[in-house]
Design a protein around this motif. Sequence first.
Motif, PDB file in Angstrom:
ATOM      1  N   GLN A   1      11.244   8.381   1.852  1.00 25.12           N
ATOM      2  CA  GLN A   1      12.106   8.613   0.685  1.00 25.12           C
ATOM      3  C   GLN A   1      11.291   8.705  -0.530  1.00 25.12           C
ATOM      4  N   LYS A   2      10.387   8.433  -0.618  1.00 24.75           N
ATOM      5  CA  LYS A   2       9.338   8.309  -1.822  1.00 24.75           C
ATOM      6  C   LYS A   2       8.601   9.911  -1.914  1.00 24.75           C
ATOM      7  N   GLY A   3       8.849  10.596  -0.839  1.00 26.12           N
ATOM      8  CA  GLY A   3       7.895  11.914  -0.632  1.00 26.12           C
ATOM      9  C   GLY A   3       6.472  11.758  -0.646  1.00 26.12           C
ATOM     10  N   TYR A   4       5.999  10.710   0.042  1.00 23.99           N
ATOM     11  CA  TYR A   4       4.387  10.536   0.052  1.00 23.99           C
ATOM     12  C   TYR A   4       4.064  11.124   1.475  1.00 23.99           C
ATOM     13  N   ALA A   5       3.985  12.460   1.514  1.00 17.60           N
ATOM     14  CA  ALA A   5       3.741  13.260   2.671  1.00 17.60           C
ATOM     15  C   ALA A   5       2.335  12.804   3.347  1.00 17.60           C
TER      16      ALA A   5
ATOM     17  N   ALA B   1      16.677  12.477  -0.529  1.00 22.46           N
ATOM     18  CA  ALA B   1      15.570  12.659  -1.620  1.00 22.46           C
ATOM     19  C   ALA B   1      15.171  14.169  -1.859  1.00 22.46           C
ATOM     20  N   GLY B   2      15.351  14.536  -0.989  1.00 21.69           N
ATOM     21  CA  GLY B   2      14.929  16.316  -1.184  1.00 21.69           C
ATOM     22  C   GLY B   2      13.719  16.631  -0.857  1.00 21.69           C
ATOM     23  N   TYR B   3      12.717  16.025  -0.050  1.00 23.79           N
ATOM     24  CA  TYR B   3      11.311  16.455   0.355  1.00 23.79           C
ATOM     25  C   TYR B   3      11.207  17.320   1.248  1.00 23.79           C
ATOM     26  N   VAL B   4      11.395  18.612   1.158  1.00 23.88           N
ATOM     27  CA  VAL B   4      11.369  19.550   2.251  1.00 23.88           C
ATOM     28  C   VAL B   4       9.966  19.355   3.115  1.00 23.88           C
ATOM     29  N   ASP B   5       8.855  19.145   2.471  1.00 23.01           N
ATOM     30  CA  ASP B   5       7.628  19.049   3.414  1.00 23.01           C
ATOM     31  C   ASP B   5       7.980  17.748   4.424  1.00 23.01           C
TER      32      ASP B   5
ATOM     33  N   SER C   1      14.216   7.657   8.979  1.00 20.66           N
ATOM     34  CA  SER C   1      13.297   8.294   7.818  1.00 20.66           C
ATOM     35  C   SER C   1      13.894   9.770   7.470  1.00 20.66           C
ATOM     36  N   LEU C   2      14.246  10.457   8.529  1.00 18.46           N
ATOM     37  CA  LEU C   2      14.609  11.793   8.056  1.00 18.46           C
ATOM     38  C   LEU C   2      15.605  11.831   7.365  1.00 18.46           C
ATOM     39  N   MET C   3      16.701  10.868   7.379  1.00 21.14           N
ATOM     40  CA  MET C   3      17.855  11.073   6.485  1.00 21.14           C
ATOM     41  C   MET C   3      17.392  10.744   5.248  1.00 21.14           C
ATOM     42  N   LEU C   4      16.656   9.667   4.977  1.00 18.91           N
ATOM     43  CA  LEU C   4      16.285   9.301   3.721  1.00 18.91           C
ATOM     44  C   LEU C   4      15.490  10.264   3.008  1.00 18.91           C
TER      45      LEU C   4
ATOM     46  N   ALA D   1       0.906  -1.249  -0.048  1.00 19.51           N
ATOM     47  CA  ALA D   1      -0.145   0.125  -0.040  1.00 19.51           C
ATOM     48  C   ALA D   1       0.926   1.282   0.083  1.00 19.51           C
ATOM     49  N   VAL D   2       1.837   1.235   0.659  1.00 20.58           N
ATOM     50  CA  VAL D   2       2.742   2.387   0.755  1.00 20.58           C
ATOM     51  C   VAL D   2       3.604   2.598  -0.612  1.00 20.58           C
ATOM     52  N   ASN D   3       4.064   1.530  -1.103  1.00 17.73           N
ATOM     53  CA  ASN D   3       4.731   1.518  -2.426  1.00 17.73           C
ATOM     54  C   ASN D   3       3.877   2.141  -3.374  1.00 17.73           C
ATOM     55  N   MET D   4       2.714   1.675  -3.563  1.00 16.38           N
ATOM     56  CA  MET D   4       1.572   2.115  -4.617  1.00 16.38           C
ATOM     57  C   MET D   4       0.916   3.556  -4.195  1.00 16.38           C
ATOM     58  N   ASN D   5       1.414   4.056  -3.078  1.00 11.45           N
ATOM     59  CA  ASN D   5       0.822   5.381  -2.389  1.00 11.45           C
ATOM     60  C   ASN D   5      -0.689   5.432  -2.521  1.00 11.45           C
ATOM     61  N   ASP D   6      -1.250   4.001  -1.895  1.00 13.67           N
ATOM     62  CA  ASP D   6      -2.516   3.984  -1.889  1.00 13.67           C
ATOM     63  C   ASP D   6      -3.212   4.385  -0.632  1.00 13.67           C
ATOM     64  N   VAL D   7      -3.506   5.612  -0.500  1.00 17.12           N
ATOM     65  CA  VAL D   7      -4.091   6.073   0.740  1.00 17.12           C
ATOM     66  C   VAL D   7      -5.253   5.338   1.371  1.00 17.12           C
ATOM     67  N   GLU D   8      -6.238   5.000   0.534  1.00 18.21           N
ATOM     68  CA  GLU D   8      -7.473   4.122   0.823  1.00 18.21           C
ATOM     69  C   GLU D   8      -7.027   2.832   1.389  1.00 18.21           C
ATOM     70  N   GLU D   9      -6.143   2.107   0.841  1.00 19.45           N
ATOM     71  CA  GLU D   9      -5.786   0.735   1.381  1.00 19.45           C
ATOM     72  C   GLU D   9      -4.920   0.863   2.568  1.00 19.45           C
ATOM     73  N   LEU D  10      -3.866   2.037   2.381  1.00 18.45           N
ATOM     74  CA  LEU D  10      -3.223   2.031   3.800  1.00 18.45           C
ATOM     75  C   LEU D  10      -4.226   2.407   5.112  1.00 18.45           C
ATOM     76  N   SER D  11      -4.945   3.097   4.927  1.00 17.96           N
ATOM     77  CA  SER D  11      -6.137   3.609   5.998  1.00 17.96           C
ATOM     78  C   SER D  11      -6.934   2.200   6.522  1.00 17.96           C
ATOM     79  N   LYS D  12      -7.201   1.460   5.538  1.00 16.64           N
ATOM     80  CA  LYS D  12      -8.016   0.163   6.041  1.00 16.64           C
ATOM     81  C   LYS D  12      -6.902  -0.889   6.858  1.00 16.64           C
TER      82      LYS D  12
END
Length: 336
Positions: free
Chosen positions: A154-158, A188-192, A181-184, A118-129
Amino acid sequence: MAHPVYQKPFPPSAPPVVGKVTHHSIELSWSREWGEPRTGPPEHWIRYRVEEQDPKTHTYSTIYIGYSRHYIVEGLASSTSYKFRLRVTSPSGQSSLSTPVCVSTAREPISGRNLHQAVNMNDVEELSKILQSGTVDVNVCDKLGFTPLMVAAQKGYARLVHMLVEHGADVRMKNSSGKDSLMLACFAGYVDVVRYLRGFVGGWGGRDGGGCSPLHWAADGGSLQLVTYMIQDGCQLDVRDSSLWTPLMRVCAVSGNAAVASLLIKAGADVNVRDKDGKTPLMVAVLNNHEELVKLLLDGGADYHVKNEFGSGAAEMAKAFGRENILSLLEGRRIL
Protein backbone atom coordinates in the motif's frame (compact mmCIF):
# COMPACT_ATOMS: atom_id res chain seq x y z
CA MET A 1 26.33 -7.66 72.36
CA ALA A 2 28.19 -7.89 69.06
CA HIS A 3 28.32 -11.17 67.23
CA PRO A 4 31.73 -12.81 68.08
CA VAL A 5 32.55 -13.89 64.53
CA TYR A 6 32.88 -10.31 63.25
CA GLN A 7 35.15 -8.70 65.87
CA LYS A 8 38.18 -8.72 63.55
CA PRO A 9 38.43 -6.10 60.77
CA PHE A 10 35.91 -6.60 57.98
CA PRO A 11 37.61 -7.60 54.70
CA PRO A 12 37.10 -5.69 51.42
CA SER A 13 34.21 -7.02 49.35
CA ALA A 14 34.74 -8.58 45.94
CA PRO A 15 32.66 -7.04 43.15
CA PRO A 16 29.50 -8.91 42.15
CA VAL A 17 29.92 -11.66 39.58
CA VAL A 18 28.00 -11.17 36.32
CA GLY A 19 25.90 -14.13 35.21
CA LYS A 20 23.32 -14.31 32.46
CA VAL A 21 22.84 -11.10 30.48
CA THR A 22 19.86 -10.45 28.19
CA HIS A 23 18.60 -7.37 26.41
CA HIS A 24 16.55 -6.38 29.46
CA SER A 25 18.19 -8.04 32.49
CA ILE A 26 21.54 -8.68 34.21
CA GLU A 27 22.13 -11.49 36.71
CA LEU A 28 24.46 -10.71 39.62
CA SER A 29 25.81 -13.02 42.35
CA TRP A 30 28.43 -12.85 45.08
CA SER A 31 30.34 -15.26 47.33
CA ARG A 32 29.87 -15.84 51.06
CA GLU A 33 31.89 -13.52 53.26
CA TRP A 34 33.86 -15.08 56.12
CA GLY A 35 31.99 -18.33 55.90
CA GLU A 36 28.80 -16.39 56.57
CA PRO A 37 27.09 -18.40 59.29
CA ARG A 38 23.36 -18.72 58.73
CA THR A 39 22.44 -19.84 62.24
CA GLY A 40 20.17 -17.94 64.49
CA PRO A 41 17.88 -15.07 63.51
CA PRO A 42 18.52 -13.06 60.29
CA GLU A 43 19.88 -10.11 62.25
CA HIS A 44 22.94 -12.30 62.95
CA TRP A 45 23.54 -12.80 59.22
CA ILE A 46 25.59 -10.78 56.80
CA ARG A 47 23.47 -8.35 54.79
CA TYR A 48 24.07 -7.48 51.12
CA ARG A 49 23.21 -4.32 49.26
CA VAL A 50 23.47 -3.93 45.47
CA GLU A 51 23.92 -0.37 44.30
CA GLU A 52 23.54 0.99 40.75
CA GLN A 53 25.25 4.08 39.41
CA ASP A 54 23.26 6.88 37.80
CA PRO A 55 25.17 7.63 34.56
CA LYS A 56 24.22 11.31 34.69
CA THR A 57 25.04 12.16 38.31
CA HIS A 58 27.55 9.32 38.93
CA THR A 59 25.89 8.70 42.28
CA TYR A 60 24.78 5.28 43.51
CA SER A 61 21.37 4.18 44.72
CA THR A 62 20.30 0.90 46.29
CA ILE A 63 18.38 -1.50 44.04
CA TYR A 64 18.52 -4.54 46.34
CA ILE A 65 19.03 -5.15 50.05
CA GLY A 66 18.76 -8.52 51.77
CA TYR A 67 20.50 -11.74 52.67
CA SER A 68 20.47 -13.52 49.30
CA ARG A 69 23.67 -13.98 47.30
CA HIS A 70 21.87 -13.64 44.00
CA TYR A 71 19.89 -10.88 42.30
CA ILE A 72 18.55 -10.25 38.78
CA VAL A 73 18.30 -6.62 37.69
CA GLU A 74 15.32 -6.35 35.33
CA GLY A 75 13.58 -3.73 33.21
CA LEU A 76 16.81 -2.50 31.65
CA ALA A 77 17.33 -0.91 28.26
CA SER A 78 18.98 -2.98 25.52
CA SER A 79 22.54 -2.30 24.35
CA THR A 80 23.17 -0.11 27.39
CA SER A 81 26.10 -0.01 29.84
CA TYR A 82 25.40 -0.31 33.58
CA LYS A 83 27.65 -0.08 36.64
CA PHE A 84 27.00 -1.92 39.92
CA ARG A 85 28.80 -2.32 43.25
CA LEU A 86 28.23 -4.48 46.31
CA ARG A 87 28.06 -3.25 49.89
CA VAL A 88 28.42 -5.94 52.60
CA THR A 89 27.38 -5.25 56.19
CA SER A 90 28.07 -7.52 59.16
CA PRO A 91 25.68 -8.03 62.08
CA SER A 92 27.98 -5.82 64.17
CA GLY A 93 27.48 -2.93 61.73
CA GLN A 94 30.83 -3.13 59.98
CA SER A 95 30.62 -2.72 56.19
CA SER A 96 32.81 -2.83 53.13
CA LEU A 97 32.29 -1.70 49.58
CA SER A 98 33.39 -3.48 46.41
CA THR A 99 34.88 -1.90 43.36
CA PRO A 100 32.26 -1.32 40.62
CA VAL A 101 31.61 -3.85 37.89
CA CYS A 102 30.57 -2.55 34.46
CA VAL A 103 28.37 -4.65 32.17
CA SER A 104 26.25 -3.95 29.07
CA THR A 105 22.91 -5.47 28.21
CA ALA A 106 22.58 -7.43 25.00
CA ARG A 107 21.13 -6.10 21.80
CA GLU A 108 17.37 -6.48 21.57
CA PRO A 109 16.54 -9.65 19.62
CA ILE A 110 15.05 -9.16 16.19
CA SER A 111 11.28 -9.20 16.35
CA GLY A 112 8.22 -8.50 14.26
CA ARG A 113 8.37 -4.89 15.44
CA ASN A 114 11.81 -4.53 13.84
CA LEU A 115 10.50 -6.07 10.63
CA HIS A 116 7.57 -3.67 10.42
CA GLN A 117 9.80 -0.73 11.30
CA ALA A 118 12.17 -1.56 8.44
CA VAL A 119 9.24 -1.79 6.01
CA ASN A 120 7.63 1.45 7.16
CA MET A 121 10.98 3.25 6.81
CA ASN A 122 11.56 1.70 3.38
CA ASP A 123 14.92 0.52 4.73
CA VAL A 124 16.13 -2.04 2.19
CA GLU A 125 19.39 -2.80 4.01
CA GLU A 126 17.77 -3.40 7.41
CA LEU A 127 14.98 -5.48 5.89
CA SER A 128 17.56 -7.63 4.13
CA LYS A 129 19.36 -8.28 7.43
CA ILE A 130 16.16 -9.21 9.20
CA LEU A 131 14.96 -11.53 6.44
CA GLN A 132 18.33 -13.23 6.16
CA SER A 133 18.42 -13.84 9.93
CA GLY A 134 15.46 -16.19 9.55
CA THR A 135 14.34 -15.46 13.12
CA VAL A 136 11.14 -13.53 12.39
CA ASP A 137 7.87 -14.71 10.83
CA VAL A 138 7.68 -12.81 7.54
CA ASN A 139 3.88 -12.75 7.85
CA VAL A 140 3.74 -11.30 11.36
CA CYS A 141 0.91 -8.76 11.71
CA ASP A 142 1.09 -5.32 13.27
CA LYS A 143 -1.51 -3.94 15.67
CA LEU A 144 -3.83 -3.14 12.77
CA GLY A 145 -3.65 -6.67 11.39
CA PHE A 146 -1.41 -5.75 8.45
CA THR A 147 1.46 -7.99 7.36
CA PRO A 148 4.75 -6.42 6.22
CA LEU A 149 3.77 -7.23 2.63
CA MET A 150 0.47 -5.39 2.98
CA VAL A 151 2.26 -2.32 4.33
CA ALA A 152 4.87 -2.38 1.57
CA ALA A 153 2.20 -2.89 -1.11
CA GLN A 154 0.00 0.00 0.00
CA LYS A 155 3.03 2.30 0.27
CA GLY A 156 4.28 1.32 -3.17
CA TYR A 157 7.65 0.03 -1.98
CA ALA A 158 8.15 -2.27 -4.96
CA ARG A 159 11.64 -3.46 -4.04
CA LEU A 160 10.50 -4.39 -0.54
CA VAL A 161 7.47 -6.19 -1.98
CA HIS A 162 9.78 -8.32 -4.11
CA MET A 163 12.08 -9.06 -1.18
CA LEU A 164 9.22 -10.09 1.12
CA VAL A 165 7.61 -12.36 -1.47
CA GLU A 166 10.97 -13.96 -2.24
CA HIS A 167 11.32 -14.76 1.48
CA GLY A 168 7.94 -16.43 1.73
CA ALA A 169 5.44 -13.63 2.37
CA ASP A 170 1.88 -14.88 1.86
CA VAL A 171 0.39 -12.86 -1.00
CA ARG A 172 -3.10 -14.21 -0.29
CA MET A 173 -3.14 -13.32 3.41
CA LYS A 174 -5.92 -10.86 4.36
CA ASN A 175 -6.35 -8.23 7.05
CA SER A 176 -9.34 -7.92 9.38
CA SER A 177 -11.52 -6.35 6.66
CA GLY A 178 -10.62 -9.09 4.18
CA LYS A 179 -8.29 -7.07 1.96
CA ASP A 180 -5.11 -8.66 0.69
CA SER A 181 -1.92 -6.96 -0.48
CA LEU A 182 -3.15 -6.75 -4.08
CA MET A 183 -6.30 -4.86 -3.10
CA LEU A 184 -4.32 -2.44 -0.95
CA ALA A 185 -1.95 -1.75 -3.82
CA CYS A 186 -4.94 -1.29 -6.17
CA PHE A 187 -6.47 1.37 -3.94
CA ALA A 188 -3.12 3.13 -3.63
CA GLY A 189 -2.66 3.00 -7.41
CA TYR A 190 0.80 1.44 -7.66
CA VAL A 191 0.76 -0.25 -11.06
CA ASP A 192 4.17 -1.92 -10.78
CA VAL A 193 3.27 -3.49 -7.43
CA VAL A 194 -0.17 -4.57 -8.69
CA ARG A 195 1.30 -6.09 -11.83
CA TYR A 196 3.81 -8.09 -9.76
CA LEU A 197 1.33 -9.34 -7.14
CA ARG A 198 -1.29 -10.19 -9.75
CA GLY A 199 1.04 -12.86 -11.07
CA PHE A 200 0.95 -14.67 -7.72
CA VAL A 201 -2.81 -14.64 -7.13
CA GLY A 202 -3.69 -15.79 -10.63
CA GLY A 203 -6.15 -13.06 -11.58
CA TRP A 204 -8.60 -10.53 -10.26
CA GLY A 205 -11.06 -12.83 -8.52
CA GLY A 206 -10.25 -11.96 -4.92
CA ARG A 207 -12.94 -10.52 -2.61
CA ASP A 208 -12.71 -8.67 0.68
CA GLY A 209 -15.15 -8.92 3.59
CA GLY A 210 -17.67 -6.71 1.80
CA GLY A 211 -17.40 -8.58 -1.48
CA CYS A 212 -15.29 -5.91 -3.18
CA SER A 213 -12.84 -6.96 -5.88
CA PRO A 214 -9.47 -5.44 -6.79
CA LEU A 215 -11.22 -3.39 -9.48
CA HIS A 216 -13.62 -1.92 -6.90
CA TRP A 217 -10.61 -0.69 -4.93
CA ALA A 218 -8.77 0.53 -8.01
CA ALA A 219 -11.85 2.50 -9.04
CA ASP A 220 -12.06 3.99 -5.55
CA GLY A 221 -8.38 4.91 -5.68
CA GLY A 222 -8.77 6.70 -9.00
CA SER A 223 -5.56 5.77 -10.81
CA LEU A 224 -6.42 5.93 -14.51
CA GLN A 225 -3.22 4.12 -15.44
CA LEU A 226 -4.05 1.24 -13.12
CA VAL A 227 -7.70 0.97 -14.14
CA THR A 228 -6.64 0.96 -17.79
CA TYR A 229 -4.12 -1.81 -17.14
CA MET A 230 -6.68 -3.92 -15.30
CA ILE A 231 -9.24 -3.52 -18.08
CA GLN A 232 -6.68 -4.45 -20.71
CA ASP A 233 -5.70 -7.48 -18.60
CA GLY A 234 -9.24 -8.80 -18.82
CA CYS A 235 -10.56 -7.79 -15.41
CA GLN A 236 -14.30 -8.40 -15.09
CA LEU A 237 -16.06 -5.02 -15.27
CA ASP A 238 -19.42 -5.76 -13.68
CA VAL A 239 -18.28 -7.78 -10.68
CA ARG A 240 -20.59 -7.08 -7.73
CA ASP A 241 -19.94 -6.58 -4.02
CA SER A 242 -22.30 -7.65 -1.21
CA SER A 243 -24.60 -4.68 -1.98
CA LEU A 244 -24.61 -5.69 -5.66
CA TRP A 245 -22.59 -2.60 -6.53
CA THR A 246 -20.24 -2.81 -9.49
CA PRO A 247 -17.06 -0.69 -9.68
CA LEU A 248 -19.02 1.84 -11.77
CA MET A 249 -21.69 2.05 -9.06
CA ARG A 250 -19.01 2.71 -6.43
CA VAL A 251 -17.55 5.53 -8.50
CA CYS A 252 -21.02 7.04 -8.73
CA ALA A 253 -21.49 6.71 -4.97
CA VAL A 254 -18.05 7.38 -3.54
CA SER A 255 -15.52 9.39 -5.55
CA GLY A 256 -17.54 10.76 -8.42
CA ASN A 257 -14.42 10.43 -10.55
CA ALA A 258 -15.66 11.11 -14.08
CA ALA A 259 -12.41 10.01 -15.71
CA VAL A 260 -12.55 6.57 -14.08
CA ALA A 261 -16.24 6.24 -14.89
CA SER A 262 -15.53 7.13 -18.51
CA LEU A 263 -12.91 4.37 -18.76
CA LEU A 264 -15.31 1.82 -17.33
CA ILE A 265 -18.20 2.88 -19.57
CA LYS A 266 -16.06 2.89 -22.72
CA ALA A 267 -14.78 -0.59 -21.81
CA GLY A 268 -18.36 -1.85 -21.68
CA ALA A 269 -19.44 -1.56 -18.05
CA ASP A 270 -23.22 -2.00 -17.66
CA VAL A 271 -24.72 1.48 -17.13
CA ASN A 272 -28.12 0.02 -16.22
CA VAL A 273 -27.03 -2.52 -13.63
CA ARG A 274 -29.19 -2.50 -10.48
CA ASP A 275 -28.24 -2.96 -6.83
CA LYS A 276 -30.28 -4.80 -4.19
CA ASP A 277 -32.56 -1.77 -3.79
CA GLY A 278 -33.13 -1.48 -7.51
CA LYS A 279 -30.96 1.62 -7.94
CA THR A 280 -28.98 2.14 -11.13
CA PRO A 281 -25.65 4.01 -11.52
CA LEU A 282 -27.65 6.98 -12.85
CA MET A 283 -29.79 7.12 -9.71
CA VAL A 284 -26.75 6.84 -7.47
CA ALA A 285 -25.01 9.63 -9.38
CA VAL A 286 -28.09 11.83 -8.98
CA LEU A 287 -28.37 11.09 -5.25
CA ASN A 288 -24.71 12.05 -4.76
CA ASN A 289 -25.01 15.14 -6.97
CA HIS A 290 -22.33 14.03 -9.45
CA GLU A 291 -23.51 16.08 -12.42
CA GLU A 292 -20.62 15.11 -14.71
CA LEU A 293 -21.33 11.44 -14.09
CA VAL A 294 -25.00 11.96 -14.90
CA LYS A 295 -23.96 13.37 -18.29
CA LEU A 296 -21.56 10.46 -18.93
CA LEU A 297 -24.15 7.86 -18.00
CA LEU A 298 -26.86 9.39 -20.17
CA ASP A 299 -24.41 9.63 -23.07
CA GLY A 300 -23.45 6.02 -22.41
CA GLY A 301 -27.03 4.77 -22.70
CA ALA A 302 -28.32 4.91 -19.13
CA ASP A 303 -32.08 4.35 -19.04
CA TYR A 304 -33.65 7.24 -17.13
CA HIS A 305 -37.08 5.58 -17.23
CA VAL A 306 -36.01 2.84 -14.79
CA LYS A 307 -37.61 2.95 -11.33
CA ASN A 308 -36.25 1.55 -8.09
CA GLU A 309 -38.27 -0.81 -5.89
CA PHE A 310 -40.05 2.18 -4.35
CA GLY A 311 -41.19 3.49 -7.72
CA SER A 312 -38.75 6.37 -7.99
CA GLY A 313 -36.53 7.11 -10.95
CA ALA A 314 -33.57 9.46 -11.47
CA ALA A 315 -35.84 12.48 -12.17
CA GLU A 316 -37.95 11.89 -9.05
CA MET A 317 -34.80 11.57 -6.94
CA ALA A 318 -33.38 14.79 -8.34
CA LYS A 319 -36.60 16.60 -7.40
CA ALA A 320 -36.83 15.01 -3.94
CA PHE A 321 -33.27 15.96 -3.03
CA GLY A 322 -33.27 19.40 -4.61
CA ARG A 323 -30.59 18.70 -7.20
CA GLU A 324 -31.32 21.86 -9.18
CA ASN A 325 -28.26 21.56 -11.41
CA ILE A 326 -29.18 18.02 -12.38
CA LEU A 327 -32.82 19.00 -12.85
CA SER A 328 -31.68 21.68 -15.32
CA LEU A 329 -29.58 19.08 -17.11
CA LEU A 330 -32.51 16.69 -17.37
CA GLU A 331 -34.81 19.45 -18.57
CA GLY A 332 -32.28 20.42 -21.22
CA ARG A 333 -32.40 16.85 -22.49
CA ARG A 334 -36.21 16.85 -22.32
CA ILE A 335 -36.18 14.05 -19.80
CA LEU A 336 -38.54 15.71 -17.31
